[in-house]
Design a protein around this motif. Sequence first.
Motif, PDB file in Angstrom:
ATOM      1  N   ASP A  59       0.817  -1.205   0.000  1.00 14.09           N
ATOM      2  CA  ASP A  59       0.000   0.000   0.000  1.00 14.09           C
ATOM      3  C   ASP A  59       0.857   1.264   0.000  1.00 14.09           C
ATOM      4  O   ASP A  59       0.536   2.245  -0.689  1.00 14.09           O
ATOM      5  N   GLU A  60       1.955   1.248   0.724  1.00 16.90           N
ATOM      6  CA  GLU A  60       2.757   2.460   0.893  1.00 16.90           C
ATOM      7  C   GLU A  60       3.940   2.551  -0.068  1.00 16.90           C
ATOM      8  O   GLU A  60       4.451   3.653  -0.297  1.00 16.90           O
ATOM      9  N   ASN A  66      -2.037   3.070  -8.557  1.00 16.73           N
ATOM     10  CA  ASN A  66      -2.936   3.936  -9.332  1.00 16.73           C
ATOM     11  C   ASN A  66      -3.014   3.503 -10.787  1.00 16.73           C
ATOM     12  O   ASN A  66      -4.090   3.472 -11.382  1.00 16.73           O
ATOM     13  N   ALA A 231       1.378   7.740   0.196  1.00 13.81           N
ATOM     14  CA  ALA A 231       0.166   7.791  -0.624  1.00 13.81           C
ATOM     15  C   ALA A 231       0.441   7.199  -2.005  1.00 13.81           C
ATOM     16  O   ALA A 231       1.572   7.209  -2.488  1.00 13.81           O
ATOM     17  N   HIS A 232      -0.603   6.702  -2.629  1.00 12.73           N
ATOM     18  CA  HIS A 232      -0.449   6.023  -3.918  1.00 12.73           C
ATOM     19  C   HIS A 232       0.075   6.938  -5.018  1.00 12.73           C
ATOM     20  O   HIS A 232       0.645   6.466  -5.997  1.00 12.73           O
ATOM     21  N   ASN A 233      -0.120   8.236  -4.883  1.00  7.16           N
ATOM     22  CA  ASN A 233       0.336   9.182  -5.906  1.00  7.16           C
ATOM     23  C   ASN A 233       1.510  10.030  -5.435  1.00  7.16           C
ATOM     24  O   ASN A 233       1.788  11.083  -6.023  1.00  7.16           O
ATOM     25  N   ASP A 234       2.208   9.599  -4.398  1.00  6.96           N
ATOM     26  CA  ASP A 234       3.376  10.334  -3.907  1.00  6.96           C
ATOM     27  C   ASP A 234       4.618   9.947  -4.705  1.00  6.96           C
ATOM     28  O   ASP A 234       5.286   8.940  -4.410  1.00  6.96           O
TER      29      ASP A 234
END
Length: 354
Positions: A59-60, A66, A231-234
């Motif tokens: 997840d991280e 995404n 976050a998925h978009n980091d």
Amino acid sequence: MAHHQFSHIGFRRQALEKGRRFMFIVYCLIFIVPVSCVDEEEFDNTPQGNMEALWKIIDEHYCFLNYKHEAYGLDWDQVHEKYRAQINNNMTNQQLFEVLTNMLAELRDGHVNLTAAHDYGRYWAWYEDYPTNFSDTLLRRYFGTDYRIAAGINYRILDDNIGYIRYASFNNAVGEGNLNEALMHMMLCQGLIIDIRSNSGGMLTNAEKLAARFCQQRTLIGYYQHKTGPAHNDFSAREPLYLEPSANIRWNKPAVLLTNRHVYSAANEFAVYMQAMPLVTIVGDHTGGGAGMPFNSSLPNGWNVRFSAVPMFDAQGHSAEFGIDPDYNVQQTDADFARGEDTLIEFARRLLAQ
């Protein structure tokens, strides 16, 4: 040696070394990184704790959540609920391993593996569900017994004056001197076939070294990013990757790259590099992909998980995680096999004869 056949660059060492240093830095970022571990105080060494730890690592840190949500609707939160319901603290290690491997398979990523003392969890459907388009039996017909071996490559001149190089794995190193000898041997050939079918990857530096022999000027070959947060978009901004021409003998006549579904990871990246070379045509099947560079982590019980953490893109900015299309999609036919002919090699020979 005629200049229209090859280029021998003796005065671009500085530019070359600059490019190689950059590629080495990327290589270090990708491969020589500390192994990350989950906080063992946060998760107990129980089936539930190990499942939660694994889900959180992905997840991280996994880089394609995404992208895969957009590509086929992956919902990692739903995956959590689906597999948490299959966990109980009375299950055996074998049962837990099966559940966790199935959970990781939802990512459809051959770079995501779970390793325990008793088994190796893998997702190989990226090539197992497709035709191989490659046969060792047919290859022996073309190679015979008097082919040449130069470290990690085998090569020979076919009877129609087409050069042929077989690079089966980028885990097998090849030196600059090896490549010089091979290209010198084939310098009068009309064209060159580079066969990387069923090459599932290896060292990216070997792929870059070979691709540089087909590069005539500094060429944008793609981009990469780094994860900057949980976050998925980091992600960081995309950084460009350039390939510098080799300072040694280079091939500047037509060449054909043969691919199949089993071309993966560093071999997939090699296909991305070669796609950017104007004199190279890709023939065969859609490659297997694997555009994310792998990192490692571990669970409270000591099992190791490998996962994609650095996304790579082609020169147009497209992700190659699910592979790239050839210029000509050519499949091995049963009729050709019965005649002892490799359909892809024969297509490449006709293309180069033009």
